[in-house]
Scaffold this motif. Structure first.
Motif, PDB file in Angstrom:
ATOM      1  N   LEU A  30       0.827  -1.200   0.000  1.00 38.43           N
ATOM      2  CA  LEU A  30       0.000   0.000   0.000  1.00 38.43           C
ATOM      3  C   LEU A  30       0.866   1.256   0.000  1.00 38.43           C
ATOM      4  O   LEU A  30       0.575   2.227  -0.701  1.00 38.43           O
ATOM      5  CB  LEU A  30      -0.920  -0.019   1.220  1.00 38.43           C
ATOM      6  N   MET A  31       1.966   1.218   0.769  1.00 40.83           N
ATOM      7  CA  MET A  31       2.836   2.394   0.858  1.00 40.83           C
ATOM      8  C   MET A  31       3.600   2.671  -0.430  1.00 40.83           C
ATOM      9  O   MET A  31       4.107   3.779  -0.631  1.00 40.83           O
ATOM     10  CB  MET A  31       3.809   2.241   2.028  1.00 40.83           C
ATOM     11  N   LEU A  32       3.692   1.677  -1.315  1.00 40.09           N
ATOM     12  CA  LEU A  32       4.351   1.914  -2.595  1.00 40.09           C
ATOM     13  C   LEU A  32       3.512   2.821  -3.491  1.00 40.09           C
ATOM     14  O   LEU A  32       4.042   3.514  -4.361  1.00 40.09           O
ATOM     15  CB  LEU A  32       4.601   0.578  -3.314  1.00 40.09           C
ATOM     16  N   ARG A  33       2.199   2.834  -3.266  1.00 46.20           N
ATOM     17  CA  ARG A  33       1.297   3.581  -4.128  1.00 46.20           C
ATOM     18  C   ARG A  33       0.617   4.760  -3.425  1.00 46.20           C
ATOM     19  O   ARG A  33       0.253   5.744  -4.082  1.00 46.20           O
ATOM     20  CB  ARG A  33       0.207   2.642  -4.678  1.00 46.20           C
ATOM     21  N   VAL A  34       0.436   4.662  -2.136  1.00 43.05           N
ATOM     22  CA  VAL A  34      -0.321   5.683  -1.404  1.00 43.05           C
ATOM     23  C   VAL A  34       0.592   6.350  -0.377  1.00 43.05           C
ATOM     24  O   VAL A  34       1.464   5.702   0.219  1.00 43.05           O
ATOM     25  CB  VAL A  34      -1.545   5.055  -0.683  1.00 43.05           C
ATOM     26  N   GLY A  35       0.370   7.637  -0.164  1.00 37.78           N
ATOM     27  CA  GLY A  35       1.196   8.389   0.769  1.00 37.78           C
ATOM     28  C   GLY A  35       0.972   8.003   2.217  1.00 37.78           C
ATOM     29  O   GLY A  35      -0.081   7.478   2.592  1.00 37.78           O
ATOM     30  N   ARG A  36       1.967   8.290   3.043  1.00 41.21           N
ATOM     31  CA  ARG A  36       1.892   7.953   4.460  1.00 41.21           C
ATOM     32  C   ARG A  36       0.730   8.674   5.145  1.00 41.21           C
ATOM     33  O   ARG A  36       0.008   8.098   5.954  1.00 41.21           O
ATOM     34  CB  ARG A  36       3.184   8.368   5.193  1.00 41.21           C
ATOM     35  N   ARG A  37       0.576   9.944   4.848  1.00 38.69           N
ATOM     36  CA  ARG A  37      -0.461  10.768   5.490  1.00 38.69           C
ATOM     37  C   ARG A  37      -1.856  10.207   5.230  1.00 38.69           C
ATOM     38  O   ARG A  37      -2.664  10.081   6.151  1.00 38.69           O
ATOM     39  CB  ARG A  37      -0.349  12.207   4.971  1.00 38.69           C
ATOM     40  N   ARG A  38      -2.133   9.857   3.977  1.00 39.72           N
ATOM     41  CA  ARG A  38      -3.468   9.348   3.631  1.00 39.72           C
ATOM     42  C   ARG A  38      -3.738   8.010   4.306  1.00 39.72           C
ATOM     43  O   ARG A  38      -4.825   7.783   4.848  1.00 39.72           O
ATOM     44  CB  ARG A  38      -3.600   9.217   2.114  1.00 39.72           C
ATOM     45  N   ILE A  39      -2.756   7.109   4.265  1.00 46.29           N
ATOM     46  CA  ILE A  39      -2.935   5.794   4.912  1.00 46.29           C
ATOM     47  C   ILE A  39      -3.213   5.967   6.398  1.00 46.29           C
ATOM     48  O   ILE A  39      -4.116   5.333   6.951  1.00 46.29           O
ATOM     49  CB  ILE A  39      -1.680   4.924   4.711  1.00 46.29           C
ATOM     50  N   TYR A  40      -2.433   6.832   7.041  1.00 46.65           N
ATOM     51  CA  TYR A  40      -2.568   7.028   8.491  1.00 46.65           C
ATOM     52  C   TYR A  40      -3.948   7.575   8.835  1.00 46.65           C
ATOM     53  O   TYR A  40      -4.635   7.048   9.730  1.00 46.65           O
ATOM     54  CB  TYR A  40      -1.475   7.990   8.969  1.00 46.65           C
ATOM     55  N   ASN A  41      -4.375   8.620   8.154  1.00 48.07           N
ATOM     56  CA  ASN A  41      -5.639   9.276   8.505  1.00 48.07           C
ATOM     57  C   ASN A  41      -6.859   8.419   8.188  1.00 48.07           C
ATOM     58  O   ASN A  41      -7.796   8.336   8.992  1.00 48.07           O
ATOM     59  CB  ASN A  41      -5.744  10.624   7.779  1.00 48.07           C
ATOM     60  N   ILE A  42      -6.867   7.778   7.027  1.00 51.34           N
ATOM     61  CA  ILE A  42      -8.013   6.931   6.673  1.00 51.34           C
ATOM     62  C   ILE A  42      -8.089   5.716   7.600  1.00 51.34           C
ATOM     63  O   ILE A  42      -9.171   5.326   8.051  1.00 51.34           O
ATOM     64  CB  ILE A  42      -7.923   6.485   5.200  1.00 51.34           C
ATOM     65  N   GLY A  43      -6.938   5.136   7.903  1.00 48.38           N
ATOM     66  CA  GLY A  43      -6.919   3.991   8.814  1.00 48.38           C
ATOM     67  C   GLY A  43      -7.445   4.362  10.187  1.00 48.38           C
ATOM     68  O   GLY A  43      -8.236   3.621  10.787  1.00 48.38           O
ATOM     69  N   LEU A  44      -7.034   5.517  10.694  1.00 50.23           N
ATOM     70  CA  LEU A  44      -7.479   5.962  12.017  1.00 50.23           C
ATOM     71  C   LEU A  44      -8.986   6.218  12.024  1.00 50.23           C
ATOM     72  O   LEU A  44      -9.678   5.901  13.016  1.00 50.23           O
ATOM     73  CB  LEU A  44      -6.723   7.233  12.409  1.00 50.23           C
ATOM     74  N   LEU A  45      -9.517   6.758  10.936  1.00 48.40           N
ATOM     75  CA  LEU A  45     -10.961   7.001  10.839  1.00 48.40           C
ATOM     76  C   LEU A  45     -11.744   5.686  10.895  1.00 48.40           C
ATOM     77  O   LEU A  45     -12.732   5.566  11.636  1.00 48.40           O
ATOM     78  CB  LEU A  45     -11.269   7.738   9.533  1.00 48.40           C
ATOM     79  N   ILE A  46     -11.304   4.698  10.125  1.00 48.79           N
ATOM     80  CA  ILE A  46     -11.991   3.396  10.105  1.00 48.79           C
ATOM     81  C   ILE A  46     -11.924   2.736  11.484  1.00 48.79           C
ATOM     82  O   ILE A  46     -12.914   2.179  11.976  1.00 48.79           O
ATOM     83  CB  ILE A  46     -11.369   2.483   9.033  1.00 48.79           C
ATOM     84  N   MET A  47     -10.773   2.810  12.134  1.00 52.00           N
ATOM     85  CA  MET A  47     -10.619   2.224  13.464  1.00 52.00           C
ATOM     86  C   MET A  47     -11.549   2.881  14.470  1.00 52.00           C
ATOM     87  O   MET A  47     -12.155   2.201  15.318  1.00 52.00           O
ATOM     88  CB  MET A  47      -9.173   2.372  13.925  1.00 52.00           C
ATOM     89  N   ALA A  48     -11.703   4.202  14.386  1.00 49.73           N
ATOM     90  CA  ALA A  48     -12.594   4.918  15.306  1.00 49.73           C
ATOM     91  C   ALA A  48     -14.039   4.460  15.124  1.00 49.73           C
ATOM     92  O   ALA A  48     -14.765   4.240  16.103  1.00 49.73           O
ATOM     93  CB  ALA A  48     -12.474   6.425  15.070  1.00 49.73           C
ATOM     94  N   ILE A  49     -14.454   4.301  13.877  1.00 44.10           N
ATOM     95  CA  ILE A  49     -15.827   3.873  13.584  1.00 44.10           C
ATOM     96  C   ILE A  49     -16.073   2.464  14.121  1.00 44.10           C
ATOM     97  O   ILE A  49     -17.118   2.180  14.726  1.00 44.10           O
ATOM     98  CB  ILE A  49     -16.097   3.932  12.063  1.00 44.10           C
ATOM     99  N   ILE A  50     -15.106   1.560  13.914  1.00 39.07           N
ATOM    100  CA  ILE A  50     -15.255   0.181  14.395  1.00 39.07           C
ATOM    101  C   ILE A  50     -15.401   0.146  15.911  1.00 39.07           C
ATOM    102  O   ILE A  50     -16.241  -0.574  16.461  1.00 39.07           O
ATOM    103  CB  ILE A  50     -14.059  -0.676  13.944  1.00 39.07           C
ATOM    104  N   MET A  51     -14.600   0.941  16.610  1.00 42.82           N
ATOM    105  CA  MET A  51     -14.684   0.976  18.071  1.00 42.82           C
ATOM    106  C   MET A  51     -16.063   1.453  18.547  1.00 42.82           C
ATOM    107  O   MET A  51     -16.630   0.901  19.500  1.00 42.82           O
ATOM    108  CB  MET A  51     -13.592   1.890  18.640  1.00 42.82           C
ATOM    109  N   ILE A  52     -16.583   2.464  17.902  1.00 37.88           N
ATOM    110  CA  ILE A  52     -17.913   2.970  18.277  1.00 37.88           C
ATOM    111  C   ILE A  52     -18.976   1.893  18.064  1.00 37.88           C
ATOM    112  O   ILE A  52     -19.884   1.712  18.896  1.00 37.88           O
ATOM    113  CB  ILE A  52     -18.261   4.246  17.484  1.00 37.88           C
ATOM    114  N   VAL A  53     -18.866   1.156  16.962  1.00 37.54           N
ATOM    115  CA  VAL A  53     -19.837   0.085  16.680  1.00 37.54           C
ATOM    116  C   VAL A  53     -19.749  -1.008  17.749  1.00 37.54           C
ATOM    117  O   VAL A  53     -20.776  -1.536  18.200  1.00 37.54           O
ATOM    118  CB  VAL A  53     -19.593  -0.513  15.274  1.00 37.54           C
ATOM    119  N   ILE A  54     -18.533  -1.344  18.178  1.00 43.06           N
ATOM    120  CA  ILE A  54     -18.369  -2.344  19.248  1.00 43.06           C
ATOM    121  C   ILE A  54     -19.060  -1.873  20.521  1.00 43.06           C
ATOM    122  O   ILE A  54     -19.732  -2.646  21.210  1.00 43.06           O
ATOM    123  CB  ILE A  54     -16.866  -2.594  19.514  1.00 43.06           C
TER     124      ILE A  54
END
Length: 535
Positions: free
Chosen positions: A363-387
């Protein structure tokens, strides 16, 4: 022209230094050639040209196995019957380890890491990465005896505290070494490999616990402690042959040794002299910027923003909920899964995380560090709320489908952690830190992360233990809320560092380029704020 004394406080080889920093056109041309070559090399080309750098970077990361195996093993002990009976007290129909002792044992590693990480910066800068790594390995080997022969919680706690002092050093050494021996094209993968060794150590610990938890004597937990002697055995064999970091050697004025190290780390097709010239030029630029080399220099204006980003991306790992990994099996038991299923789920939890980390490389070969970090953190936050929401369902304990759904979401959360903020944090804090204070910046970030971990280590047992708050999945609201707050900071403060040389990053931070302009900013070496020709 600056004097030799100004350019190199470390007076190891004055004659070599004088020759190396002379302002001749040949040095400039070689440095520019090396920079151009690094930026234009593809991932596969870089692997072909630097196979030894890949291998030795992974070798130094093996120390992380111990840094992750030990606390993960301790977390699993709380779910092992023999350990509960030997060290705990009776509660209703079973034995449990009290929340204060759970907190104390789990806190041993992070407390040790706070001190160990800060301490690691000094020997790394004075004696080098290799000698520091060797010393840590021998100390770790001896401290395992304390844990193995512990038959009381107080002795085991002492072993965890002492062991944590050394484990904190590995967390600093591995990413610093990886970032200094590999070219730009490989920097993301090899610094992210640190996270893979973290997950691998945790996965092995879960596997050992799952295989021994049915034993009814002390070997149910002693086997896990004894396995820790395997890692030093494998690592010590390779120590005499490991090359020292060429960046550290160059900063010490040992240019001949730095060139030899570069030749060992790359194939014969790579021009080691040009790479060395680039290292010298980058080091000179940072001297001109007065980047410094002490802990205090991490907080100077020139480095303050870089230290903030490095510390922030690493601490968010804890704030988002990663310390639940240590309690994963215990969490699944409390959620309602029986013993074997809880241990199986704990293994699956980390196995998917392992796959996520490997996936992050591509993923890091094609996508920037900033985008991976922020999108991943958003998805993780949503999953925690659902739990957390699922835990509010009526008749929770009588609805096994909800328990399985929560457990599955926890596994999914760990996958997104290990494909995003888990590995990318290591990449970012290596790239944003100035080369002269890299070990100090990583050490400070590690110490802060471990301090936040201490807070979580105190809080989590009280939040999940059945004789305390018994929050179960409602922890999702807590960590989900923290994750959303962290996401706001990450969006405004984490710059894009993909594909940038250390010299480019030095200039961009010096010019105070806005966070969201890092990706598109074009560095003009001739008109930068600090032209190195003035030195």
């Amino acid at each position: 022209m600056a004097t030799v004394e100004q350019l190199s406080p470390e007076k190891h080889d004055i004659a070599a230094l004088e020759a190396a920093v002379s302002r001749d056109e040949d040095l400039q041309v070689k440095a520019k050639f090396a920079t151009k070559h690094e930026k234009e090399s593809t991932f596969l080309e870089a692997i072909r040209l630097h196979p030894s750098a890949v291998g030795w970077s992974m070798y130094f990361s093996l120390g992380i196995l111990m840094a992750s195996f030990d606390p993960q093993l301790v977390g699993n002990l709380f779910a092992i019957g023999a350990f509960q009976k030997d060290f705990g007290y009776k509660f209703k129909d079973s034995y449990i380890i009290s929340a204060p002792w759970q907190t104390g044992l789990m806190m041993g590693s992070p407390i040790g890491q706070v001190v160990g990480a800060i301490f690691a910066g000094y020997p790394m800068d004075r004696y080098g990465r290799k000698k520091t790594f060797m010393a840590c390995m021998f100390v770790t080997t001896s401290l395992i005896f304390v844990q193995f022969f512990a038959r009381s919680l107080s002795v085991l706690l002492a072993g965890e505290l002492l062991g944590g002092l050394v484990l904190g050093c590995y967390v600093v050494i591995a990413p610093a070494y990886a970032s200094e021996v590999c070219p730009v094209a490989l920097r993301g993968m090899l610094t992210a490999f640190v996270n893979l060794t973290f997950v691998t150590g945790q996965l092995i610990a879960n596997g050992v616990a799952a295989g021994t938890h049915r034993l009814d004597n002390h070997w149910a937990y002693s086997i896990g402690f004894s396995i820790q002697w395997l890692w030093p055995l494998f690592i010590i064999i390779g120590m005499p042959f490991a090359p020292e970091s060429p960046w550290w050697l160059a900063r010490k004025g040992r240019f001949d040794e730095a060139e030899k190290s570069l030749r060992r780390l790359a194939s014969a097709k790579v021009d080691a002299k040009s790479t060395l010239a680039m290292i010298i030029e980058t080091d000179r630029l940072e001297r001109a910027m007065e980047a410094g080399s002490t802990y205090w220099d991490c907080f100077k204006k020139i480095n303050r923003r870089r230290t903030e980003v490095a510390t922030g991306v690493y601490s968010i790992q804890v704030l988002s909920g990663i310390y639940l990994v240590g309690y994963a099996t215990y969490f699944f038991q409390l959620a309602g899964l029986d013993g074997d299923k809880a241990f199986d789920m704990g293994i699956g939890y980390l196995a998917l995380g392992w796959i996520g980390t490997v996936s992050s490389w591509f993923l890091m070969l094609r996508v920037g560090r900033r985008r991976i970090y922020n999108i991943g953190l958003l998805i993780m936050a949503i999953i925690m709320i659902v739990i957390g929401i699922l835990d509010c369902a009526p008749d929770y304990l009588d609805r096994p489908s909800i328990i399985w759904a929560q457990s599955s979401l926890m596994i999914l959360w760990n996958f997104f952690f290990d494909i995003s903020i888990g590995p990318v944090a290591y990449v970012i804090f290596c790239e944003v830190s100035a080369t002269r204070v890299r070990s100090k910046t990583i050490a400070f970030a590690t110490a802060v992360q471990a301090t936040v971990g201490i807070i979580m280590t105190v809080a989590i047992p009280y939040m999940i233990n059945p004789d305390q708050a018994n929050m179960r999945g409602k922890l999702g609201f807590f960590f989900g809320g923290l994750s959303f707050i962290c996401l706001i900071w990450a969006y405004y403060r984490i710059p894009e560092t993909k594909g940038r040389t250390f010299e480019e990053l030095d200039i961009m931070f010096e010019l105070e380029v806005p966070t969201r302009e890092f990706k598109s900013y074009v560095v003009d070496f001739h008109n930068s704020a600090r032209d190195t020709k003035e030195i």
